[in-house]
Write an enzyme that holds these catalytic residues in place. Sequence first.
Site, PDB file in Angstrom:
ATOM      1  N   LYS A 289       0.754  -1.402   0.134  1.00 36.15           N
ATOM      2  CA  LYS A 289      -0.097   0.155  -0.216  1.00 36.15           C
ATOM      3  C   LYS A 289       0.919   1.256  -0.052  1.00 36.15           C
ATOM      4  O   LYS A 289       0.288   2.290  -0.025  1.00 36.15           O
ATOM      5  CB  LYS A 289      -0.885   0.048   1.162  1.00 36.15           C
ATOM      6  CG  LYS A 289      -1.846  -1.069   1.002  1.00 36.15           C
ATOM      7  CD  LYS A 289      -2.894  -0.895   2.294  1.00 36.15           C
ATOM      8  CE  LYS A 289      -4.000  -2.035   2.278  1.00 36.15           C
ATOM      9  NZ  LYS A 289      -5.037  -2.066   3.292  1.00 36.15           N
ATOM     10  N   CYS A 290       2.076   1.225   0.408  1.00 32.67           N
ATOM     11  CA  CYS A 290       3.053   2.276   0.359  1.00 32.67           C
ATOM     12  C   CYS A 290       3.616   2.633  -1.104  1.00 32.67           C
ATOM     13  O   CYS A 290       4.386   1.617  -1.559  1.00 32.67           O
ATOM     14  CB  CYS A 290       4.302   2.014   1.243  1.00 32.67           C
ATOM     15  SG  CYS A 290       5.266   3.211   1.459  1.00 32.67           S
ATOM     16  N   GLY A 291       3.614   3.747  -1.466  1.00 32.97           N
ATOM     17  CA  GLY A 291       4.081   4.173  -3.059  1.00 32.97           C
ATOM     18  C   GLY A 291       5.603   3.935  -2.850  1.00 32.97           C
ATOM     19  O   GLY A 291       6.196   3.689  -3.998  1.00 32.97           O
TER      20      GLY A 291
ATOM     21  N   ARG B 186       6.361   0.236  -3.159  1.00 33.79           N
ATOM     22  CA  ARG B 186       6.084  -0.361  -4.717  1.00 33.79           C
ATOM     23  C   ARG B 186       7.215   0.158  -5.419  1.00 33.79           C
ATOM     24  O   ARG B 186       7.795  -0.469  -6.291  1.00 33.79           O
ATOM     25  CB  ARG B 186       4.901   0.135  -4.909  1.00 33.79           C
ATOM     26  CG  ARG B 186       3.626  -0.694  -4.290  1.00 33.79           C
ATOM     27  CD  ARG B 186       2.392  -0.269  -5.047  1.00 33.79           C
ATOM     28  NE  ARG B 186       2.013   1.243  -5.154  1.00 33.79           N
ATOM     29  CZ  ARG B 186       1.553   1.976  -4.435  1.00 33.79           C
ATOM     30  NH1 ARG B 186       0.970   1.570  -3.210  1.00 33.79           N
ATOM     31  NH2 ARG B 186       0.977   3.197  -4.713  1.00 33.79           N
TER      32      ARG B 186
END
Length: 114
Positions: free
Chosen positions: A10-12, A15
């Site tokens: 969920k963390c940019g 990712r």
Amino acid sequence: MKATIWHNPKCGTSRKTLALLEERPGVELAVIEYLKNPPSAEKLAQLYRDAGMSPRDGLRLRGTDAEERGLPDASDADILAAMAAEPILIERPLVETERGVRLCRPMERVEEIL
């Protein structure tokens, strides 16, 4: 080279770091979704030690109740115990290779250990 990323999908930043690792030739990658498979307090202590940082430096404040719980002023052992019990308190992503460990914020820090 083997690399392990302690990843939150969920963390940019997590990712983007994962994508960088996946695109790097010669990297044998292990992905650990630490919210589902949290590291032990001992593993966290080793990661932070190898990164040259304190558990306090790896404590996620944004989006957590860490400050309300007084964790920024707690002992390393208490911070590690809280992180192991509630992995949302772990700042991410952490990447481990044989060249060391980095908290990859910004994501380019991963280059230091590749």
